[in-house]
Design a protein around this motif. Structure first.
Motif, mmCIF file in Angstrom:
data_model
loop_
_atom_site.group_PDB
_atom_site.id
_atom_site.type_symbol
_atom_site.label_atom_id
_atom_site.label_comp_id
_atom_site.label_asym_id
_atom_site.label_seq_id
_atom_site.Cartn_x
_atom_site.Cartn_y
_atom_site.Cartn_z
ATOM 1 N N GLY A 173 0.799 -1.128 0.040
ATOM 2 C CA GLY A 173 0.087 0.056 -0.084
ATOM 3 C C GLY A 173 0.760 1.096 -0.157
ATOM 4 N N PRO A 174 0.246 2.303 -0.051
ATOM 5 C CA PRO A 174 1.057 3.718 0.020
ATOM 6 C C PRO A 174 1.916 3.831 1.312
ATOM 7 N N ILE A 175 3.241 4.094 1.274
ATOM 8 C CA ILE A 175 3.978 4.217 2.363
ATOM 9 C C ILE A 175 4.506 5.720 2.580
ATOM 10 N N GLU A 176 4.037 6.182 3.864
ATOM 11 C CA GLU A 176 4.649 7.492 4.317
ATOM 12 C C GLU A 176 5.417 7.366 5.328
ATOM 13 N N LEU A 177 6.809 7.798 5.253
ATOM 14 C CA LEU A 177 7.707 7.487 6.318
ATOM 15 C C LEU A 177 7.415 8.375 7.697
ATOM 16 N N PRO A 178 7.301 7.930 8.903
ATOM 17 C CA PRO A 178 7.093 8.759 10.125
ATOM 18 C C PRO A 178 8.516 9.494 10.142
ATOM 19 N N GLU A 179 8.478 10.554 10.844
ATOM 20 C CA GLU A 179 9.761 11.282 10.810
ATOM 21 C C GLU A 179 10.962 10.701 11.726
ATOM 22 N N ASP A 180 10.372 9.836 12.538
ATOM 23 C CA ASP A 180 11.479 8.998 13.585
ATOM 24 C C ASP A 180 12.032 8.042 12.859
ATOM 25 N N VAL A 181 11.422 7.343 11.632
ATOM 26 C CA VAL A 181 11.897 6.400 10.888
ATOM 27 C C VAL A 181 12.947 7.128 9.852
ATOM 28 N N ARG A 182 12.631 8.235 9.240
ATOM 29 C CA ARG A 182 13.439 9.095 8.360
ATOM 30 C C ARG A 182 14.728 9.502 9.214
ATOM 31 N N ASN A 183 14.825 9.634 10.435
ATOM 32 C CA ASN A 183 15.941 9.975 11.422
ATOM 33 C C ASN A 183 16.221 8.895 12.334
ATOM 34 N N GLY A 184 16.116 7.839 11.604
ATOM 35 C CA GLY A 184 16.071 6.415 12.739
ATOM 36 C C GLY A 184 17.613 6.148 12.988
ATOM 37 N N LYS A 185 17.692 5.014 13.791
ATOM 38 C CA LYS A 185 18.971 4.689 14.327
ATOM 39 C C LYS A 185 19.836 4.065 13.465
ATOM 40 N N VAL A 196 13.162 -9.443 14.022
ATOM 41 C CA VAL A 196 13.217 -8.557 12.868
ATOM 42 C C VAL A 196 13.679 -7.277 13.111
ATOM 43 N N VAL A 197 14.735 -6.439 12.668
ATOM 44 C CA VAL A 197 14.678 -5.372 12.696
ATOM 45 C C VAL A 197 15.218 -4.358 11.352
ATOM 46 N N ARG A 198 14.432 -3.376 11.438
ATOM 47 C CA ARG A 198 14.297 -2.490 10.380
ATOM 48 C C ARG A 198 15.155 -1.135 10.287
ATOM 49 N N PHE A 199 15.940 -0.973 9.059
ATOM 50 C CA PHE A 199 16.810 -0.075 8.801
ATOM 51 C C PHE A 199 16.208 0.865 7.670
ATOM 52 N N TYR A 200 16.650 2.147 7.422
ATOM 53 C CA TYR A 200 16.208 3.098 6.610
ATOM 54 C C TYR A 200 17.633 3.543 5.839
ATOM 55 N N ASP A 201 17.503 3.375 4.428
ATOM 56 C CA ASP A 201 18.664 4.058 3.707
ATOM 57 C C ASP A 201 18.023 5.289 2.960
ATOM 58 N N PRO A 202 18.455 6.462 3.470
ATOM 59 C CA PRO A 202 17.573 7.691 3.049
ATOM 60 C C PRO A 202 18.255 7.941 1.594
ATOM 61 N N LYS A 203 19.659 7.637 1.649
ATOM 62 C CA LYS A 203 20.189 7.961 0.046
ATOM 63 C C LYS A 203 19.445 7.190 -1.174
ATOM 64 N N ARG A 204 18.926 6.185 -0.997
ATOM 65 C CA ARG A 204 18.310 5.098 -2.072
ATOM 66 C C ARG A 204 16.848 5.223 -1.713
ATOM 67 N N VAL A 259 15.096 3.073 0.673
ATOM 68 C CA VAL A 259 14.752 1.690 0.737
ATOM 69 C C VAL A 259 14.801 1.464 2.499
ATOM 70 N N LEU A 260 13.706 0.644 2.682
ATOM 71 C CA LEU A 260 13.526 -0.024 3.980
ATOM 72 C C LEU A 260 14.330 -1.178 3.905
ATOM 73 N N ILE A 261 15.222 -1.540 4.846
ATOM 74 C CA ILE A 261 15.745 -2.865 4.850
ATOM 75 C C ILE A 261 15.353 -3.806 6.245
ATOM 76 N N TYR A 262 14.961 -4.768 6.036
ATOM 77 C CA TYR A 262 14.398 -5.566 7.337
ATOM 78 C C TYR A 262 15.641 -6.779 7.329
ATOM 79 N N LEU A 263 16.170 -6.984 8.483
ATOM 80 C CA LEU A 263 17.090 -8.017 8.834
ATOM 81 C C LEU A 263 16.456 -9.110 9.773
ATOM 82 N N THR A 264 16.464 -10.284 9.488
ATOM 83 C CA THR A 264 15.916 -11.385 10.473
ATOM 84 C C THR A 264 17.017 -12.063 11.116
ATOM 85 N N TYR A 265 17.236 -12.361 12.207
ATOM 86 C CA TYR A 265 18.309 -13.188 12.965
ATOM 87 C C TYR A 265 17.765 -13.865 14.197
#
Length: 163
Positions: A93-105, A125-133, A135-141
């Motif tokens: 669906g449509p994705i609108e990133l919250p500000e805290d995700v845009r400035n995420g850890k 599952v941990v989420r990262f955000y790559d602002p340059k591209r 892209v949301l990245i999800y890592l499972t471990y």
């Protein structure tokens, strides 16, 4: 006598907290499973497929496949599942990133956690955000209190306009 009554309430409260701790991580929606090893007693070993929506980002859904140990221990909930898991995440669906995700850890933010043994081992599952591209990245471990596993899997969601 009053001390025993308070002790009983403390035990009930402790059990209630344990139930909450083990219930909340189970928010994935079961999709299906396949048996991988027959067990004479108890459930078969399986690979289960589950889906969960990112709790902070509407329009992002992840699908996890993971090993589930069967047998008698698995049936009663005391078996330890292996660290094997895979993940695939998609924009649904449509994705609108919250500000805290845009400035995420840099270390990522936990978006899913499930206990994979009676004590101490979890699948995360941990989420990262790559602002340059964009892209949301999800890592499972899988991890333990003392020793984790290097087995992992990642999936990405390029954020695109939704029609």
């Amino acid at each position: 006598m009053i001390y025993l009554l308070n002790f009983s309430k403390q035990i009930k409260f402790f059990i209630f907290i344990l139930v909450l701790l083990f219930a909340f991580p189970l928010m994935a929606e079961p999709i299906g499973s396949v048996s991988t090893r027959f067990k004479f007693l108890g459930a078969n070993d399986k690979i289960v497929v589950e889906a969960f929506d990112d709790p902070d980002i509407a329009g992002a859904t992840c699908y996890l496949s993971r090993a589930k140990t069967g047998g008698i221990k698995g049936t009663v909930g005391v078996a330890e599942d292996t660290a094997d898991a895979a993940i695939a995440c998609r924009q649904v669906g449509p994705i609108e990133l919250p500000e805290d995700v845009r400035n995420g850890k840099q270390d990522g933010e936990e978006v899913f956690k499930k206990s994979t043994s009676l004590l101490f081992k979890t699948l995360q599952v941990v989420r990262f955000y790559d602002p340059k591209r964009n892209v949301l990245i999800y890592l499972t471990y899988s991890d333990r209190i003392i020793e984790g596993s290097p087995k992992n899997s990642i999936s990405t969601i390029p954020i695109m306009p939704w029609r």
